[in-house]
Design a protein around this motif. Structure first.
Motif, PDB file in Angstrom:
ATOM      1  N   GLY A  96     -13.979 -13.873  -4.606  1.00  0.00           N
ATOM      2  CA  GLY A  96     -13.087 -13.149  -5.510  1.00  0.00           C
ATOM      3  C   GLY A  96     -13.532 -11.717  -5.717  1.00  0.00           C
ATOM      4  N   ARG A  97     -14.832 -11.512  -5.830  1.00  0.00           N
ATOM      5  CA  ARG A  97     -15.345 -10.152  -6.022  1.00  0.00           C
ATOM      6  C   ARG A  97     -15.109  -9.297  -4.769  1.00  0.00           C
ATOM      7  NH1 ARG A  97     -19.823  -8.251  -9.665  1.00  0.00           N
ATOM      8  NH2 ARG A  97     -20.373  -6.206  -8.835  1.00  0.00           N
ATOM      9  N   ARG A  98     -15.337  -9.875  -3.595  1.00  0.00           N
ATOM     10  CA  ARG A  98     -15.091  -9.147  -2.350  1.00  0.00           C
ATOM     11  C   ARG A  98     -13.605  -8.830  -2.200  1.00  0.00           C
ATOM     12  NH1 ARG A  98     -17.762 -12.531   2.244  1.00  0.00           N
ATOM     13  NH2 ARG A  98     -17.141 -14.178   0.849  1.00  0.00           N
ATOM     14  N   LEU A  99     -12.746  -9.777  -2.556  1.00  0.00           N
ATOM     15  CA  LEU A  99     -11.305  -9.561  -2.488  1.00  0.00           C
ATOM     16  C   LEU A  99     -10.876  -8.460  -3.471  1.00  0.00           C
ATOM     17  CD1 LEU A  99      -8.644 -10.460  -1.230  1.00  0.00           C
ATOM     18  CD2 LEU A  99      -8.438 -12.152  -3.049  1.00  0.00           C
ATOM     19  N   GLY A 100     -11.489  -8.448  -4.650  1.00  0.00           N
ATOM     20  CA  GLY A 100     -11.195  -7.411  -5.638  1.00  0.00           C
ATOM     21  C   GLY A 100     -11.576  -6.025  -5.132  1.00  0.00           C
ATOM     22  N   PHE A 101     -12.761  -5.909  -4.518  1.00  0.00           N
ATOM     23  CA  PHE A 101     -13.176  -4.633  -3.964  1.00  0.00           C
ATOM     24  C   PHE A 101     -12.263  -4.207  -2.819  1.00  0.00           C
ATOM     25  CE2 PHE A 101     -17.502  -5.315  -5.835  1.00  0.00           C
ATOM     26  CZ  PHE A 101     -17.505  -4.172  -6.619  1.00  0.00           C
ATOM     27  N   ALA A 102     -11.874  -5.141  -1.985  1.00  0.00           N
ATOM     28  CA  ALA A 102     -10.967  -4.825  -0.879  1.00  0.00           C
ATOM     29  C   ALA A 102      -9.631  -4.321  -1.419  1.00  0.00           C
ATOM     30  CB  ALA A 102     -10.759  -6.051   0.004  1.00  0.00           C
ATOM     31  N   PHE A 103      -9.137  -4.944  -2.473  1.00  0.00           N
ATOM     32  CA  PHE A 103      -7.889  -4.520  -3.090  1.00  0.00           C
ATOM     33  C   PHE A 103      -8.012  -3.113  -3.668  1.00  0.00           C
ATOM     34  CE2 PHE A 103      -5.166  -4.179  -6.864  1.00  0.00           C
ATOM     35  CZ  PHE A 103      -3.924  -4.329  -6.273  1.00  0.00           C
ATOM     36  N   LEU A 104      -9.114  -2.834  -4.358  1.00  0.00           N
ATOM     37  CA  LEU A 104      -9.314  -1.505  -4.935  1.00  0.00           C
ATOM     38  C   LEU A 104      -9.408  -0.424  -3.864  1.00  0.00           C
ATOM     39  CD1 LEU A 104     -11.786  -2.223  -7.878  1.00  0.00           C
ATOM     40  CD2 LEU A 104      -9.369  -1.608  -8.011  1.00  0.00           C
ATOM     41  N   PHE A 105     -10.127  -0.708  -2.780  1.00  0.00           N
ATOM     42  CA  PHE A 105     -10.236   0.270  -1.694  1.00  0.00           C
ATOM     43  C   PHE A 105      -8.891   0.494  -1.011  1.00  0.00           C
ATOM     44  CE2 PHE A 105     -14.907  -0.860  -1.466  1.00  0.00           C
ATOM     45  CZ  PHE A 105     -15.323   0.332  -2.030  1.00  0.00           C
ATOM     46  N   ALA A 106      -8.120  -0.564  -0.817  1.00  0.00           N
ATOM     47  CA  ALA A 106      -6.798  -0.423  -0.209  1.00  0.00           C
ATOM     48  C   ALA A 106      -5.872   0.378  -1.129  1.00  0.00           C
ATOM     49  CB  ALA A 106      -6.206  -1.794   0.078  1.00  0.00           C
ATOM     50  N   LEU A 107      -5.955   0.133  -2.417  1.00  0.00           N
ATOM     51  CA  LEU A 107      -5.146   0.870  -3.380  1.00  0.00           C
ATOM     52  C   LEU A 107      -5.545   2.345  -3.388  1.00  0.00           C
ATOM     53  CD1 LEU A 107      -2.976   0.640  -5.578  1.00  0.00           C
ATOM     54  CD2 LEU A 107      -4.799   0.223  -7.212  1.00  0.00           C
ATOM     55  N   ALA A 108      -6.837   2.622  -3.371  1.00  0.00           N
ATOM     56  CA  ALA A 108      -7.307   4.015  -3.350  1.00  0.00           C
ATOM     57  C   ALA A 108      -6.848   4.721  -2.073  1.00  0.00           C
ATOM     58  CB  ALA A 108      -8.823   4.055  -3.464  1.00  0.00           C
ATOM     59  N   ALA A 109      -6.911   4.040  -0.939  1.00  0.00           N
ATOM     60  CA  ALA A 109      -6.454   4.631   0.322  1.00  0.00           C
ATOM     61  C   ALA A 109      -4.952   4.905   0.272  1.00  0.00           C
ATOM     62  CB  ALA A 109      -6.788   3.709   1.487  1.00  0.00           C
ATOM     63  N   GLY A 110      -4.184   4.008  -0.291  1.00  0.00           N
ATOM     64  CA  GLY A 110      -2.750   4.198  -0.420  1.00  0.00           C
ATOM     65  C   GLY A 110      -2.399   5.378  -1.310  1.00  0.00           C
ATOM     66  N   VAL A 111      -3.116   5.521  -2.414  1.00  0.00           N
ATOM     67  CA  VAL A 111      -2.886   6.654  -3.317  1.00  0.00           C
ATOM     68  C   VAL A 111      -3.253   7.955  -2.627  1.00  0.00           C
ATOM     69  CG1 VAL A 111      -3.719   7.743  -5.453  1.00  0.00           C
ATOM     70  CG2 VAL A 111      -3.104   5.323  -5.440  1.00  0.00           C
ATOM     71  N   LEU A 112      -4.364   7.954  -1.891  1.00  0.00           N
ATOM     72  CA  LEU A 112      -4.782   9.148  -1.166  1.00  0.00           C
ATOM     73  C   LEU A 112      -3.740   9.573  -0.148  1.00  0.00           C
ATOM     74  CD1 LEU A 112      -7.073  11.195  -0.557  1.00  0.00           C
ATOM     75  CD2 LEU A 112      -7.862   9.586   1.162  1.00  0.00           C
ATOM     76  N   VAL A 113      -3.214   8.646   0.618  1.00  0.00           N
ATOM     77  CA  VAL A 113      -2.205   8.973   1.624  1.00  0.00           C
ATOM     78  C   VAL A 113      -0.904   9.400   0.968  1.00  0.00           C
ATOM     79  CG1 VAL A 113      -0.770   7.985   3.465  1.00  0.00           C
ATOM     80  CG2 VAL A 113      -3.225   7.564   3.431  1.00  0.00           C
ATOM     81  N   HIS A 114      -0.558   8.782  -0.166  1.00  0.00           N
ATOM     82  CA  HIS A 114       0.685   9.136  -0.852  1.00  0.00           C
ATOM     83  C   HIS A 114       0.655  10.578  -1.364  1.00  0.00           C
ATOM     84  CE1 HIS A 114       4.306   8.746  -3.214  1.00  0.00           C
ATOM     85  NE2 HIS A 114       3.649   9.210  -4.266  1.00  0.00           N
ATOM     86  N   PHE A 115      -0.448  10.981  -1.985  1.00  0.00           N
ATOM     87  CA  PHE A 115      -0.522  12.309  -2.586  1.00  0.00           C
ATOM     88  C   PHE A 115      -1.061  13.371  -1.637  1.00  0.00           C
ATOM     89  CE2 PHE A 115      -0.509   9.692  -6.455  1.00  0.00           C
ATOM     90  CZ  PHE A 115       0.593  10.266  -7.062  1.00  0.00           C
ATOM     91  N   TYR A 116      -1.839  12.983  -0.657  1.00  0.00           N
ATOM     92  CA  TYR A 116      -2.411  13.955   0.276  1.00  0.00           C
ATOM     93  C   TYR A 116      -2.381  13.334   1.659  1.00  0.00           C
ATOM     94  CZ  TYR A 116      -5.719  16.931   2.698  1.00  0.00           C
ATOM     95  OH  TYR A 116      -6.303  17.757   3.606  1.00  0.00           O
ATOM     96  N   ASN A 117      -1.277  13.552   2.364  1.00  0.00           N
ATOM     97  CA  ASN A 117      -1.148  12.990   3.704  1.00  0.00           C
ATOM     98  C   ASN A 117      -1.824  13.944   4.685  1.00  0.00           C
ATOM     99  OD1 ASN A 117      -0.446  11.776   6.052  1.00  0.00           O
ATOM    100  ND2 ASN A 117       1.725  11.590   5.579  1.00  0.00           N
ATOM    101  N   PRO A 118      -3.009  13.585   5.172  1.00  0.00           N
ATOM    102  CA  PRO A 118      -3.752  14.519   6.020  1.00  0.00           C
ATOM    103  C   PRO A 118      -3.052  14.848   7.328  1.00  0.00           C
ATOM    104  CG  PRO A 118      -4.848  12.379   5.939  1.00  0.00           C
ATOM    105  CD  PRO A 118      -3.724  12.343   4.963  1.00  0.00           C
ATOM    106  N   VAL A 119      -2.261  13.938   7.857  1.00  0.00           N
ATOM    107  CA  VAL A 119      -1.584  14.207   9.129  1.00  0.00           C
ATOM    108  C   VAL A 119      -0.555  15.311   8.953  1.00  0.00           C
ATOM    109  CG1 VAL A 119      -0.109  13.207  10.908  1.00  0.00           C
ATOM    110  CG2 VAL A 119      -2.011  11.887   9.992  1.00  0.00           C
TER     111      VAL A 119
END
Length: 61
Positions: free
Chosen positions: A6-29
């Protein structure tokens, strides 16, 4: 010691959410594409200025 699933899944979810927010607000491509277009446009403009300057010098000779 291994963490719980559960803890590993929680961290994976947080990292995926952070990556999604980063791409949404700052699309490097898109930023890289815009930078390349601006650089190419500036290079073309510089070549045109240089060509006109060379033509003016050649006309005076």
């Amino acid at each position: 010691m291994r963490e719980s699933t559960g803890r590993r899944l929680g961290f994976a979810f947080l990292f995926a959410l952070a990556a999604g927010v980063l791409v949404h607000f700052y699309n490097p491509v898109d930023h890289i594409r815009a930078d390349l277009r601006a650089d190419a446009g500036g290079f073309k403009f510089s070549l045109e200025i240089a060509a006109r300057a060379i033509e003016k010098v050649c006309q005076g000779v």
